[in-house]
Every structure is written in C-alpha cells, then in structure tokens.
Design a protein around this motif. Structure first.
Motif, PDB file in Angstrom:
ATOM      1  N   MET A  56       0.718  -1.219   0.021  1.00 24.63           N
ATOM      2  CA  MET A  56      -0.202   0.010  -0.070  1.00 24.63           C
ATOM      3  C   MET A  56       0.701   1.337  -0.061  1.00 24.63           C
ATOM      4  O   MET A  56       1.774   1.394   0.967  1.00 24.63           O
ATOM      5  N   ALA A  57       0.697   2.247  -0.964  1.00 27.00           N
ATOM      6  CA  ALA A  57       1.417   3.413  -1.015  1.00 27.00           C
ATOM      7  C   ALA A  57       0.524   4.343  -0.341  1.00 27.00           C
ATOM      8  O   ALA A  57      -0.593   4.101   0.145  1.00 27.00           O
ATOM      9  N   ASP A  58       1.023   5.571  -0.175  1.00 24.73           N
ATOM     10  CA  ASP A  58       0.677   6.357   0.851  1.00 24.73           C
ATOM     11  C   ASP A  58       0.474   7.895   0.171  1.00 24.73           C
ATOM     12  O   ASP A  58       1.422   8.536  -0.455  1.00 24.73           O
ATOM     13  N   MET A 242       5.428   4.516   3.412  1.00 22.05           N
ATOM     14  CA  MET A 242       4.918   5.865   3.767  1.00 22.05           C
ATOM     15  C   MET A 242       5.147   6.805   2.493  1.00 22.05           C
ATOM     16  O   MET A 242       4.323   7.627   2.267  1.00 22.05           O
ATOM     17  N   ALA A 243       5.761   6.321   1.465  1.00 24.98           N
ATOM     18  CA  ALA A 243       6.140   6.997   0.330  1.00 24.98           C
ATOM     19  C   ALA A 243       4.662   7.198  -0.644  1.00 24.98           C
ATOM     20  O   ALA A 243       4.033   5.997  -0.403  1.00 24.98           O
ATOM     21  N   PRO A 244       4.398   8.065  -1.197  1.00 26.69           N
ATOM     22  CA  PRO A 244       4.951   9.175  -1.223  1.00 26.69           C
ATOM     23  C   PRO A 244       4.553  10.499  -0.362  1.00 26.69           C
ATOM     24  O   PRO A 244       4.198  11.466  -0.860  1.00 26.69           O
ATOM     25  N   HIS A 245       3.979  10.239   0.865  1.00 27.56           N
ATOM     26  CA  HIS A 245       3.306  11.131   1.789  1.00 27.56           C
ATOM     27  C   HIS A 245       4.560  12.119   2.170  1.00 27.56           C
ATOM     28  O   HIS A 245       5.525  11.880   2.260  1.00 27.56           O
ATOM     29  N   GLY A 246       3.956  13.357   2.417  1.00 25.23           N
ATOM     30  CA  GLY A 246       4.647  14.287   2.931  1.00 25.23           C
ATOM     31  C   GLY A 246       5.112  14.002   4.392  1.00 25.23           C
ATOM     32  O   GLY A 246       4.340  13.320   5.199  1.00 25.23           O
ATOM     33  N   VAL A 306      -1.802  -0.915  -4.123  1.00 27.75           N
ATOM     34  CA  VAL A 306      -2.838   0.116  -4.254  1.00 27.75           C
ATOM     35  C   VAL A 306      -2.338   1.032  -3.537  1.00 27.75           C
ATOM     36  O   VAL A 306      -1.482   1.294  -2.790  1.00 27.75           O
ATOM     37  N   SER A 307      -2.675   2.328  -3.901  1.00 26.48           N
ATOM     38  CA  SER A 307      -2.800   3.541  -2.962  1.00 26.48           C
ATOM     39  C   SER A 307      -3.926   3.433  -1.851  1.00 26.48           C
ATOM     40  O   SER A 307      -5.052   2.964  -2.120  1.00 26.48           O
ATOM     41  N   ASP A 308      -3.461   4.451  -0.779  1.00 27.72           N
ATOM     42  CA  ASP A 308      -4.633   4.409   0.296  1.00 27.72           C
ATOM     43  C   ASP A 308      -5.749   5.377  -0.212  1.00 27.72           C
ATOM     44  O   ASP A 308      -6.983   5.377   0.253  1.00 27.72           O
ATOM     45  N   ASN A 309      -5.452   6.500  -0.910  1.00 25.03           N
ATOM     46  CA  ASN A 309      -6.361   7.774  -1.365  1.00 25.03           C
ATOM     47  C   ASN A 309      -5.404   8.476  -2.165  1.00 25.03           C
ATOM     48  O   ASN A 309      -4.453   8.105  -2.550  1.00 25.03           O
ATOM     49  N   GLY A 310      -6.185   9.461  -2.705  1.00 21.54           N
ATOM     50  CA  GLY A 310      -5.491  10.321  -3.719  1.00 21.54           C
ATOM     51  C   GLY A 310      -4.467  11.338  -3.137  1.00 21.54           C
ATOM     52  O   GLY A 310      -4.093  11.232  -1.847  1.00 21.54           O
ATOM     53  N   ALA A 311      -3.715  11.886  -3.946  1.00 17.15           N
ATOM     54  CA  ALA A 311      -2.565  12.745  -3.735  1.00 17.15           C
ATOM     55  C   ALA A 311      -3.222  13.981  -3.205  1.00 17.15           C
ATOM     56  O   ALA A 311      -3.967  14.494  -3.232  1.00 17.15           O
ATOM     57  N   MET A 312      -2.215  14.596  -2.328  1.00 16.78           N
ATOM     58  CA  MET A 312      -2.401  16.015  -1.775  1.00 16.78           C
ATOM     59  C   MET A 312      -1.646  17.052  -2.499  1.00 16.78           C
ATOM     60  O   MET A 312      -0.624  17.284  -2.215  1.00 16.78           O
ATOM     61  N   THR A 313      -2.086  17.611  -3.754  1.00 15.10           N
ATOM     62  CA  THR A 313      -1.397  18.422  -4.499  1.00 15.10           C
ATOM     63  C   THR A 313      -1.193  19.803  -3.786  1.00 15.10           C
ATOM     64  O   THR A 313      -0.282  20.422  -3.838  1.00 15.10           O
TER      65      THR A 313
END
Length: 564
Positions: A56-58, A242-246, A306-313
């Motif tokens: 799971m990506a973040d 944790m990637a690619p969470h800020g 999978v990703s956990d949710n969408g990106a935080m642009t």
C-alpha cells in the motif's frame, strides 16, 4: 487452478518417483490424478494456501503511475504487475488514510466502525475498536505467518490497539500518519505548541538504532522477511510504505539526492523530489518481486499494489502529487480523492487482463480470504470479487459510499452515477495537478526501455508471464483518462442546500451536474444514502491530549493512555 496445484504438488512431493519403473510411474500418476480429481469434484480438496503480499502506497495520485499514461514519472515495476496480472481500472477507497486502512483491515466502511473523518493523530486516545476482527487475525487462524512493515495509523495510544495485539507476528514501522524520512520523528501541535518524538518501532520497542532512508528501510525489512520465510507455512506480508506522503512541515519532501538527480527532466522543483520518492517506491516493488522469484515462491503468491487515497497536491501535508485530470484531492469525495491506482497479480496465467469493474478497499478482506479457500464472514460490507476478477466478468459491486460526519460531506456511487451531498472543502474539490506541475524539460526517459530494465520485468520473464509491447500500450491507452475542456466556473460544488449528480462513466472528471435532468434518480440515491447513514457511528471529537507529549516518554510517541 486445481490442475496447476496438482502438477506443482506432484513435481515437488513425488520427485523421488523418477527412479520407479516407468510403467509403475505412469500408473501411479494416473491413479493420483483420478483420486485428486474425485475429491476436487466433491469439494474436499484442500489446496495449498497462497502467500499474500499486499503493498500500500501513501497519498499516491492517479497520475503518479505511468501505467495510467504519464511519461513524467515512470513506475515500470508497478506497471509490470498490472500488465502481467490484472490492472484495476475502477479501484476505489476512502479519501483519507485512517479510514481507508481501517476499511482494508475490517472489510467494513469506515463510517460503521467510527474511523471516518480527520486522520488519527498521535495525541488522540482513539483506535480501531478491538471488537473488530481484522485480516491478519483471520489469516492467523488459517496458519499464516503475518508481518506488517511500515505504516499502521489505526491506533497507537493503548497497547491493545497495536499491530502485535491485532494478529500480526511482527511489525517494523511507524504507528502514526507520517514521520521524517531520515530521523523518523513526527511533529504535532499540542497545547498551542509544537512537540516532536520518535515514531518508529520494531514490534513494540522504539527503533533508536536504525539509520537510513525510510523507504529503503522498509524495503530491506520486507526482503528479509521473504528470504527468511519458512515455506512450511503460508506468508502474509503487508508492506505499507509511507512514500510518497509528505513529512513534517520543515522538510515536507525528502529523497536521496542521487535519486532526485535522475529526475532532472521534471521542471517543478517540488515535483522533482516527489518523483524521486515515487521512484524509490517503485524500486521497492521491483525488489519484492525479485525476492519472491529468487525464493521460488512467486508462482505461489498473490501480490496487490494500491494507494490508500488520492494525492495532496496542495494544502495540509502537501506532497505535490497529481490526480490529474480527475477532480479533487485527498480529503474530498470527488474522484481524485477516491479513485486510485490498483493492481492485482496472481499465479494464475488466465488472470492477465484489464479489469473494468468496480473494486473497493472493503472488498480486499473477503476477496483474499476467498482466494485462499477460507470461509467468509457475513457481517462485513466487502464483497468477494475473486471470481469476478479472475475470469474477468462484471463486478458484483454496484454501489460505494463515502460518509464523513466530521468534514460534513457524503457521497454514493450507484452503477454509473455518483451523488455528492454536504459541505465539501472547495480548495480540495477543484482541478489541480496539471499545468506547470506536469511540465517536462527536454525529452522524457524512454518508457519501454524502463519497462525492460525493471526487476519486475526480468523476474516475470523467468516464469514466462510477459506479453508483447502492443498489449502494454493498449492497456496504458485504455487507462488514460481524457476529459474535454474543463470550465471551472461551471462545475458543481455541494453545500448544505445543494447536491451534485455526475455520470462518472461518461464524465469521469465530474464536470457536468445532472441533478436537474434526473430528479427521480437523485431522489432514489438520496434515499439509499440516508438509509446507509443510519449505520454511522459518530467520529469522536478530535482531542489532543497534553499527556501524550513525547517529552514524558523519552521523546517517543507511545501508548500514553496506558499510563493515565
């Protein structure tokens, strides 16, 4: 599948029979096949359990993986899992990390366990209710060795919430939402002050002795688990990067300098670092596939990415990821927050196609349990889609919900239509992640060169699971979302007295509100959403307990509520 299992069992367990007289050998084989065929027909054949590796990506956005069409950030290892397995065109999750992880573990929507809303903070005395049975506990009962590497984020304030109390044999990772990629500290506001503490643990002991880039550390741990695994028991490995969470505000984006330099074709300085973070994530996927192949268990392993949710642009915990051209970000009910990258790879060669039906995060628990022949729980929201996905038939899932009483919005997807109600946050509900963020300097790197050089490609080649380049091109072109010119002045924003209806099949970017055209459909969907809201367990108010201060616990975030 049973015939494949028979052949494998025959080759591994009866190899010594090659010394038997050929006629007797042939007779034995015929009898063996006959007996096994009989018990399979009568439903009593206990097939060897498949290993499961769930990655799971973040905060990885729709447009941050190259099998969705982008040439800016290449993810050849992730892509190859989709090309040689099943690429999920319409994979959905909750729009925030704690809710999506809770839903994955329980097979239940977050709003029915009280885990919806703002992601869990380290200073909250709150967690996934211990009355909920979660995936590793089901798998432990089936004899699985269970390991979690990486992010937990469903409770760390009490010992009873921790992974080792919830079915995992081991855990190496961070308990909360994020940490610094090199120092493993998490900074949080507490009593109008910023406090910080270590949040990296090996099992339940602070990992003070660890050094290195976090994605590499998690990758190394996962590889070690695979290499040392005792094959007499099946393996469940959840690798929650944790990637690619800020990270913390002072150093939001972090990647090794040598990897950032390989992204010089990315014009945006912030996006360039983000691209390097995604590269490290993709490299890890390749290393995992290679380790499974070298261990000799790739052909007996289900892999999900999978990703956990969408990106935080933009906004809180910005990472400069891109959901383009989908509308909205993480923390919004629009497609950019909930429609995500998803692939499933299985040992079955026939499970090699593009799957266009709905799959939701709650479906993984029953789908994976079904895949290994387990009895399915009947008190969950998830649907087993194993047969649907494997034989590529229409999805049994027809509706999905996103209900958040803390932020004040709700949505229902029913067949091709999506209804959004309540108060959405406008700055998280518009179109971001395009324009300057996607600009490339000069010529981008060669996509198909990257594919053929990837570790996943080489490992899959060894087990004869490759297809031709034209197939990869066709899947990639199909998955690329294209929308007409978007006039943002005309798009629909929901409010307390305004709802929006979209046909997300014909209009995946949610540009045209159809509520005035289909009042009967709005009424029926609203009625169904209202009915579902009756199941909601209210999200506890966010309370940052000052007694959680890491300074009280040798500057670590820990199970502070056990000491109250």
């Amino acid at each position: 599948m049973w015939r494949q299992c028979i052949d494998k069992s025959y080759n591994s367990k009866f190899v010594q029979l090659n010394k038997i007289h050929p006629i007797r050998m042939g007779t034995f084989y015929i009898l063996f096949i006959a007996v096994i065929s009989a018990v399979v027909v009568h439903g009593t054949f206990d097939m060897k359990k498949q290993n499961i590796v769930f990655i799971m990506a973040d905060d990885l956005g729709w447009n941050d993986v190259s099998f969705h069409g982008t040439d800016q950030i290449l993810t050849p290892n992730i892509d190859m899992l989709g090309y040689s397995g099943v690429a999920l065109e319409r994979y959905y999750s909750h729009c925030i990390c704690t809710p999506s992880r809770s839903a994955f573990l329980t097979g239940k929507y977050a709003h029915v366990t009280g885990m919806q809303g703002y992601p869990l903070t380290n200073s909250e005395d709150r967690g996934l209710p211990i009355t909920e049975k979660i995936l590793p506990q089901y798998l432990k009962e089936l004899g699985y060795a269970t390991h979690l590497v990486g992010k937990w984020h469903v409770g760390g304030s009490r010992g009873e919430y921790l992974p080792l109390k919830r079915g995992f044999d081991t855990h190496f990772g961070h308990m909360g939402g994020f940490v610094d990629y090199y120092e493993y500290t998490l900074e949080e506001k507490l009593s109008n002050d910023l406090v910080s503490g270590l949040n990296l643990y090996r099992n339940e002991t602070p990992a003070w002795d660890v050094e290195g880039y976090l994605t590499d550390l998690y990758n190394k741990e996962a590889i070690s688990i695979i290499k040392s695994h005792d094959e007499s028991t099946p393996l469940f490995l959840m690798l929650a990067h944790m990637a690619p969470h800020g990270s913390n505000d002072g150093a939001l984006l972090q990647a090794p300098p040598q990897d950032v330099r390989t992204m010089r074709h990315v014009e945006s300085p912030e996006r360039r670092i983000f691209a390097a973070m995604v590269k490290k994530l993709d490299d890890s996927v390749g290393d995992v596939v290679e380790a499974l192949e070298e261990k000799g268990i790739l052909n007996n392993t289900i892999i999900v990415f999978v990703s956990d949710n969408g990106a935080m642009t933009s906004g809180n915990s910005v990472n400069y990821g891109s959901n383009w051209p989908l509308r909205g970000l993480k923390m919004s009910p629009f497609e950019g927050g909930i429609r995500l990258a998803g692939v499933m790879w299985t040992p079955l060669p026939k499970a090699n196609h593009l799957y266009r039906g709905y799959v939701h995060v709650v479906d993984w628990l029953p789908t994976l349990l079904n895949a290994v022949g387990a009895e399915l729980p009947n008190n969950i929201d998830g649907i087993s889609l194993w047969d649907d996905i494997i034989i590529n038939k229409e999805s049994s899932r027809k509706e999905m919900f996103e209900i958040d009483d803390m932020f004040g919005f709700a949505s229902i997807i029913s067949n091709d239509f999506k209804l959004v109600t309540g108060n959405v946050t406008p700055e998280y509900s518009d179109y971001q992640g395009g324009g300057s963020l996607l600009r490339i300097i000069g010529k981008p790197p060669s996509y198909f060169d990257a594919i053929k050089k990837s570790k996943a490609y080489k490992s899959l080649e060894k087990i004869d699971r490759l297809k031709d380049t034209e197939y990869y091109k066709n899947v990639r072109n199909t998955l690329k979302v294209n929308c007409d010119h978007i006039d943002e002045s005309q798009i629909c924003y929901t409010k307390s007295d305004k709802l929006c209806l979209f046909n997300i099949k014909d209009d995946p970017c949610e540009t045209k509100d159809l509520s005035a055209l289909f009042p009967d459909l709005v009424e029926s969907m609203l009625l169904r959403l209202t009915e579902e809201k009756k199941r909601l367990i209210p999200r506890s108010p966010l309370y940052r307990n000052p007694k959680s201060n890491p300074a009280f616990f040798n500057y670590t975030w820990t199970t502070f509520a056990d000491h109250l």
